[in-house]
Design an enzyme around this catalytic site. Structure first.
Site, PDB file in Angstrom:
ATOM      1  N   HIS A 254       0.834  -1.203   0.000  1.00 44.09           N
ATOM      2  CA  HIS A 254       0.000   0.000   0.000  1.00 44.09           C
ATOM      3  C   HIS A 254       0.864   1.246   0.000  1.00 44.09           C
ATOM      4  CE1 HIS A 254       0.574   0.833   4.359  1.00 44.09           C
ATOM      5  NE2 HIS A 254       0.447  -0.467   4.546  1.00 44.09           N
TER       6      HIS A 254
ATOM      7  N   ASP B 120      -0.143   4.374   1.000  1.00 46.87           N
ATOM      8  CA  ASP B 120      -0.451   5.390   2.011  1.00 46.87           C
ATOM      9  C   ASP B 120       0.269   5.109   3.325  1.00 46.87           C
ATOM     10  OD1 ASP B 120      -2.239   3.129   2.167  1.00 46.87           O
ATOM     11  OD2 ASP B 120      -3.443   4.239   3.625  1.00 46.87           O
TER      12      ASP B 120
ATOM     13  N   ASP C  17       6.591   0.570   6.862  1.00 44.63           N
ATOM     14  CA  ASP C  17       5.154   0.318   6.615  1.00 44.63           C
ATOM     15  C   ASP C  17       4.654   1.212   5.482  1.00 44.63           C
ATOM     16  OD1 ASP C  17       2.548  -0.560   6.886  1.00 44.63           O
ATOM     17  OD2 ASP C  17       2.126   0.674   8.637  1.00 44.63           O
TER      18      ASP C  17
ATOM     19  N   GLU D 276      -5.057   1.954   2.453  1.00 45.43           N
ATOM     20  CA  GLU D 276      -5.059   0.747   3.287  1.00 45.43           C
ATOM     21  C   GLU D 276      -5.247   1.111   4.750  1.00 45.43           C
ATOM     22  OE1 GLU D 276      -3.210  -2.335   5.925  1.00 45.43           O
ATOM     23  OE2 GLU D 276      -2.640  -0.235   5.642  1.00 45.43           O
ATOM     24  N   GLU D 277      -4.628   2.215   5.166  1.00 46.66           N
ATOM     25  CA  GLU D 277      -4.625   2.581   6.582  1.00 46.66           C
ATOM     26  C   GLU D 277      -5.996   3.023   7.090  1.00 46.66           C
ATOM     27  OE1 GLU D 277      -2.281   1.893   8.437  1.00 46.66           O
ATOM     28  OE2 GLU D 277      -0.351   2.037   7.412  1.00 46.66           O
TER      29      GLU D 277
ATOM     30  N   GLU E 223       3.916  -6.557   3.919  1.00 51.91           N
ATOM     31  CA  GLU E 223       3.867  -5.849   5.198  1.00 51.91           C
ATOM     32  C   GLU E 223       5.057  -6.271   6.064  1.00 51.91           C
ATOM     33  OE1 GLU E 223       1.937  -3.515   6.361  1.00 51.91           O
ATOM     34  OE2 GLU E 223      -0.031  -3.615   5.370  1.00 51.91           O
TER      35      GLU E 223
ATOM     36  N   HIS F 157       3.928   3.262  12.479  1.00 49.32           N
ATOM     37  CA  HIS F 157       2.990   4.245  13.030  1.00 49.32           C
ATOM     38  C   HIS F 157       3.599   5.092  14.147  1.00 49.32           C
ATOM     39  CE1 HIS F 157      -0.822   1.845  11.594  1.00 49.32           C
ATOM     40  NE2 HIS F 157       0.137   1.895  10.679  1.00 49.32           N
TER      41      HIS F 157
END
Length: 387
Positions: free
Chosen positions: A71, A73, A103, A135-136, A163, A357
Site C-alpha cells: 500500500h 499510504d 510500513d 489501506e490505513e 507488510e 505508526h
C-alpha cells in the site's frame, strides 16, 4: 541492488502520502519506473480522481501469475515528535528513518528495484505488482483493485503481501471491522430530562451492551485458535457528544472496532447490536421523540487471512526464504481481500511492525537485504518448479 533500493526508498518517503491527501505523484513515479522496464501498467483512480491504485504486469498476459502487493499510504505524523524530517529519509548506522520506511515503502522500493531483473528473467509466468491507496483507513483501495481486476479478466493465483514481518512467513491474521455509530436525540434543559432524549446516555448504554458482547466473545474462542489473544476483540476508540453540563445532549457518536477471528463472530456482534438497538434503545428514544435515530456507518470491514492446508504462496515463499516456519499476527493487512477472490496468500516483508505508526519509524538495512535475497531467488526461478 541494495543501493538502488535505498535510493528508491528515499524517493518514496519524500512523497507525503498520508491517507488524507493524494497519492498520485507517488503512483505516477512507480508507474514510470515499471513502464521503463516494459511492464504493462493499469491505473485505477478513485471516484474523486485524487488517488489511484497501480497494477502492473511483467511477462505473458495470462492467468495464474504471482502478485507482489503493497500500500502506498502512510499514517499521519501529527503530534508525533520526530528527531528528523519524517518525509526525508535519514540514515543513522544500519537504520533508515522516515514515515513509511517499514510500513511499507521498504518492500515497494525493493520490488521496484528488482523490476529490471524480473523483466529479463521472467518468461513462463506473469509477475504482477499492485500498489494500493487507503489501506490505513479501511483497505479501500484493495477492494477497488480486486473489482477492477475482475472487470479486466486478470486472475493472479498467488499474492505476497509485503507488510513488515521481519521476513517471517505469515499465513493468518484477524479481520478488522471499523464503525462509527451516531445517536440523534432531542435537546432540552438539563432540569427536565423527561422532555428530551439524551443521546449521550443512549450512547453509553450502547457501549455498555457492546462491552458485554466483548466479554462473551472471550468464552467463544476456539481451543485451536492460533491468535494472541485467541478470541475476537472489541475496542471502543472514541466517544463524544453533548455541549455543556446543563443541556440535554442531542447528538453523540461512538467510534469502535472489532478484530474477528471468524466471520461468525462478526455476525454475532452485529446481530446482537442490531437487535438491541431495534428492540430496546430506539423504542425508548422514539417514545419521547419520533425523530430520534441510531445509525451506524461502516468505515471498513476487512476480512482476516485464514490459514489453509494447501497454500501455494506459502510453499513458494518457504522455498525462496529457506524457512518452513509460519505464524500468525494480530495486525490486519489487505491479504484477506485477495484470499476472498481465490488467491493463495501469505504476508512476508522487511521491517518490524513494532516500528510502524510511531515517531522515528525506521527499517534496518539488513532487512532490505533479506527482502532482496528473496526477490532475487524469485527472479532466478523464472516460472520454473519453485514458482
Amino acid at each position: 541492488m541494495l543501493d538502488k533500493t535505498i535510493d528508491i526508498l528515499g524517493d518514496l518517503i519524500a512523497f507525503p502520502t498520508v491517507s488524507a491527501v493524494s497519492n498520485l505523484a507517488m503512483i505516477d513515479y512507480l508507474a514510470q519506473r515499471l513502464e521503463d522496464c516494459g511492464a504493462k501498467v493499469h491505473l485505477m483512480h478513485d471516484p474523486g480522481g485524487t488517488k489511484a491504485n497501480m497494477f502492473a504486469t511483467l511477462g505473458p498476459e495470462e492467468n495464474g501469475g504471482i502478485l507482489l502487493s503493497g500500500h502506498s499510504d502512510v499514517v499521519p505524523v501529527t503530534d508525533q515528535h520526530w528527531s528528523s524530517d519524517p518525509f526525508r529519509m535519514t540514515r543513522r548506522g544500519n537504520r533508515l528513518y522516515g514515515r513509511g520506511s517499514c510500513d511499507m515503502k521498504g518492500f515497494i522500493a525493493a520490488a521496484v528495484a528488482m523490476a529490471p531483473t524480473f523483466a529479463q528473467a521472467r518468461k513462463s509466468r506473469p509477475l504482477h505488482f499492485a500498489f494500493t491507496y487507503d489501506e490505513e483507513v479501511g483497505c479501500i483501495g484493495a477492494g477497488h483493485l480486486v473489482r477492477s481486476l475482475g472487470a479486466l479478466g486478470i486472475k493472479p493465483s498467488v499474492a505476497i503481501i509485503g507488510e513488515p514481518t521481519q521476513m517471517r512467513i505469515i499465513e493468518g491474521h484477524k479481520g478488522c471491522y471499523e464503525y462509527t455509530t451516531r445517536f440523534q436525540g432531542l435537546e432540552g434543559h438539563g432540569s427536565a430530562p423527561d422532555l428530551g432524549v439524551n443521546a449521550v446516555e443512549y450512547a453509553a448504554r450502547y457501549v455498555s451492551f457492546l462491552l458485554d458482547l466483548k466479554d462473551q466473545l472471550r468464552s467463544m474462542s476456539p481451543p485451536e485458535s492460533p491468535f494472541d489473544p485467541p478470541w475476537t476483540t472489541v475496542n471502543v476508540g472514541a466517544m463524544s457528544g453533548g455541549t455543556v453540563h446543563n443541556v440535554i445532549a442531542s447528538k453523540a457518536q461512538v467510534d469502535w472496532e472489532m478484530r474477528p477471528i471468524s466471520k461468525t463472530d462478526a455476525d454475532f456482534v452485529k446481530l446482537h447490536l442490531d437487535g438491541y438497538c431495534r428492540d430496546v434503545l430506539l423504542p425508548s428514544m422514539k417514545a419521547a421523540f419520533p425523530g430520534a435515530s441510531i445509525e451506524t456507518e461502516v468505515v471498513g470491514e476487512v476480512d482476516g487471512l485464514v490459514p489453509v492446508l494447501e497454500n501455494e504462496a506459502r510453499r513458494i515463499v518457504a522455498a525462496l526464504t529457506g524457512s518452513n516456519k509460519v505464524g500468525v499476527v494480530p495486525f490486519g493487512t489487505e491479504a484477506g481481500i485477495f484470499q476472498n477472490i481465490g488467491m493463495d496468500v501469505v504476508v512476508c516483508g522487511p521491517g518490524s511492525i513494532e516500528q510502524a505508526h510511531k515517531a522515528d519509524e525506521f527499517i534496518e538495512v539488513d532487512q532490505l537485504e533479506k527482502c532482496l535475497a528473496m526477490l532475487s531467488k524469485l527472479a532466478e526461478s523464472s516460472g520454473g518448479k519453485t514458482c
